[in-house]
Design a protein around this motif. Structure first.
Motif, PDB file in Angstrom:
ATOM      1  N   ARG A 159      -0.453   7.360   0.204  1.00 34.51           N
ATOM      2  CA  ARG A 159      -1.687   7.997  -0.248  1.00 34.51           C
ATOM      3  C   ARG A 159      -2.931   7.239   0.236  1.00 34.51           C
ATOM      4  O   ARG A 159      -3.966   7.837   0.517  1.00 34.51           O
ATOM      5  N   GLU A 160      -2.818   5.910   0.347  1.00 34.86           N
ATOM      6  CA  GLU A 160      -3.964   5.089   0.715  1.00 34.86           C
ATOM      7  C   GLU A 160      -4.276   5.117   2.209  1.00 34.86           C
ATOM      8  O   GLU A 160      -5.385   4.764   2.617  1.00 34.86           O
ATOM      9  N   VAL A 161      -3.316   5.510   3.037  1.00 29.13           N
ATOM     10  CA  VAL A 161      -3.530   5.447   4.487  1.00 29.13           C
ATOM     11  C   VAL A 161      -3.397   6.800   5.187  1.00 29.13           C
ATOM     12  O   VAL A 161      -3.751   6.930   6.354  1.00 29.13           O
ATOM     13  N   ARG A 168      -6.740  -5.119   7.575  1.00 23.61           N
ATOM     14  CA  ARG A 168      -7.281  -5.788   6.395  1.00 23.61           C
ATOM     15  C   ARG A 168      -7.955  -7.093   6.808  1.00 23.61           C
ATOM     16  O   ARG A 168      -7.512  -7.776   7.735  1.00 23.61           O
ATOM     17  N   ASP A 177      -1.791   5.670  11.362  1.00 21.55           N
ATOM     18  CA  ASP A 177      -2.236   5.477   9.979  1.00 21.55           C
ATOM     19  C   ASP A 177      -1.600   4.231   9.362  1.00 21.55           C
ATOM     20  O   ASP A 177      -2.279   3.438   8.692  1.00 21.55           O
ATOM     21  N   ASP A 184       3.257   8.704  -2.989  1.00 24.59           N
ATOM     22  CA  ASP A 184       3.415   7.414  -3.660  1.00 24.59           C
ATOM     23  C   ASP A 184       4.434   6.505  -2.989  1.00 24.59           C
ATOM     24  O   ASP A 184       4.671   5.382  -3.457  1.00 24.59           O
ATOM     25  N   THR A 221       5.781   3.800  -0.361  1.00 25.55           N
ATOM     26  CA  THR A 221       5.087   2.660   0.228  1.00 25.55           C
ATOM     27  C   THR A 221       5.006   2.810   1.741  1.00 25.55           C
ATOM     28  O   THR A 221       5.757   3.578   2.354  1.00 25.55           O
ATOM     29  N   THR A 243      -5.777  13.268   5.283  1.00 33.01           N
ATOM     30  CA  THR A 243      -5.767  14.431   4.394  1.00 33.01           C
ATOM     31  C   THR A 243      -6.420  15.656   5.026  1.00 33.01           C
ATOM     32  O   THR A 243      -6.169  16.783   4.598  1.00 33.01           O
ATOM     33  N   VAL A 267      -2.889  -1.051   8.004  1.00 36.05           N
ATOM     34  CA  VAL A 267      -2.736  -2.168   7.063  1.00 36.05           C
ATOM     35  C   VAL A 267      -3.032  -3.496   7.763  1.00 36.05           C
ATOM     36  O   VAL A 267      -3.407  -4.481   7.106  1.00 36.05           O
ATOM     37  N   ASP A 298       0.957  -6.890   2.921  1.00 37.21           N
ATOM     38  CA  ASP A 298       0.472  -5.964   3.938  1.00 37.21           C
ATOM     39  C   ASP A 298      -0.653  -6.601   4.752  1.00 37.21           C
ATOM     40  O   ASP A 298      -1.605  -7.147   4.186  1.00 37.21           O
ATOM     41  N   ARG A 313       0.846  -1.185   0.000  1.00 39.43           N
ATOM     42  CA  ARG A 313       0.000   0.000   0.000  1.00 39.43           C
ATOM     43  C   ARG A 313       0.885   1.240   0.000  1.00 39.43           C
ATOM     44  O   ARG A 313       2.032   1.208   0.438  1.00 39.43           O
ATOM     45  N   THR A 314       0.335   2.317  -0.491  1.00 39.79           N
ATOM     46  CA  THR A 314       1.086   3.563  -0.518  1.00 39.79           C
ATOM     47  C   THR A 314       0.629   4.486   0.595  1.00 39.79           C
ATOM     48  O   THR A 314      -0.444   4.301   1.189  1.00 39.79           O
TER      49      THR A 314
END
Length: 228
Positions: free
Chosen positions: A7-9, A144, A137, A102, A104, A12, A141, A201, A4-5
């Motif tokens: 950006r995904e976790v 999941r 954050d 981007d 990881t 914002t 992972v 992950d 995962r990057t």
């Protein structure tokens, strides 16, 4: 298979401060938003540094109190100077420790550990603030589902990467612990399968219950015909 990057976790919805924000306003912002750190933006909107609650607390730490132990001598001068600051620019840590969206989650985790911090500023194009990523954050992972992990191990690791026959192997996952069962063609495939499964992950642990058809780790040496 890919990690995962950031950006995904990442988070914002981040509150930021200007370089001229006063000390008292910084405390109010941190107390109000529940964050333990604020990115500080320069007049052009670029990230100039970071202010964390611990740094602000140094103004209290260096008050006179005969009953409290004195701070370590090697830290007093720099920290006392920062404790005297009146604005975000005075007290911020600069440059900020940053990471790209981007990158990881592995890269981000290693950066946090290397610098012994709890969060990184995520920078977008032109040095603009894109978000923050924290230990909390990155730990997501491990939330999941077992089914999601199982599918990735079976499809991307064992079938696509290692090249096993999916009809001969079984993958089960319980609370992030992956158990691999069945027969693979060659013994040398087993450590690779275990290593790549562990890299997925959300995997907490891998239990190897594989058997093999051919022990290719002890094959006899063949003569080199070029010697004749």
């Amino acid at each position: 298979m890919a990690h995962r990057t950031v950006r995904e976790v990442m988070t914002t919805d981040v509150t930021a401060a200007a370089e001229g924000t006063t000390f008292k306003d910084l405390v109010g912002i941190i107390a109000g938003c529940g964050a333990d750190a604020l990115p500080v933006l320069d007049p052009q909107g670029r990230v100039a540094g970071v202010v964390c609650g611990l740094v602000l607390l140094r103004k209290e730490e260096y008050q006179e109190d005969p009953s409290a132990r004195r701070p370590p001598r090697h830290r007093r001068r720099a920290n006392r100077a920062r404790a005297a600051g009146l604005t975000a620019k005075d007290v911020m840590t600069s440059p900020a420790l940053t990471v790209a969206p981007d990158a990881t989650v592995v890269e981000a985790a290693r950066s946090l550990d290397r610098h012994e911090v709890k969060r990184l500023v995520v920078l977008g194009p032109g040095g603009r603030l894109a978000g923050m990523v924290s230990t909390r954050d990155l730990l997501t992972v491990y939330l999941r589902s077992d089914a999601e992990i199982r599918d990735e191990v079976a499809d991307e690791v064992l079938t696509d990467y290692v090249g096993t026959n999916p009809a001969l192997v079984d993958v089960s996952v319980t609370d992030g612990v992956v158990t691999l069962r069945g027969e693979v063609e060659k013994k040398s495939m087993i450590p690779l399968a275990v290593q790549m499964t562990r890299a997925v992950d959300g995997v907490v642990h891998v239990v190897d219950r594989f058997t093999f058809a051919i022990d290719d780790t002890h094959l006899p040496l063949t003569a080199d015909l070029t010697d004749y």
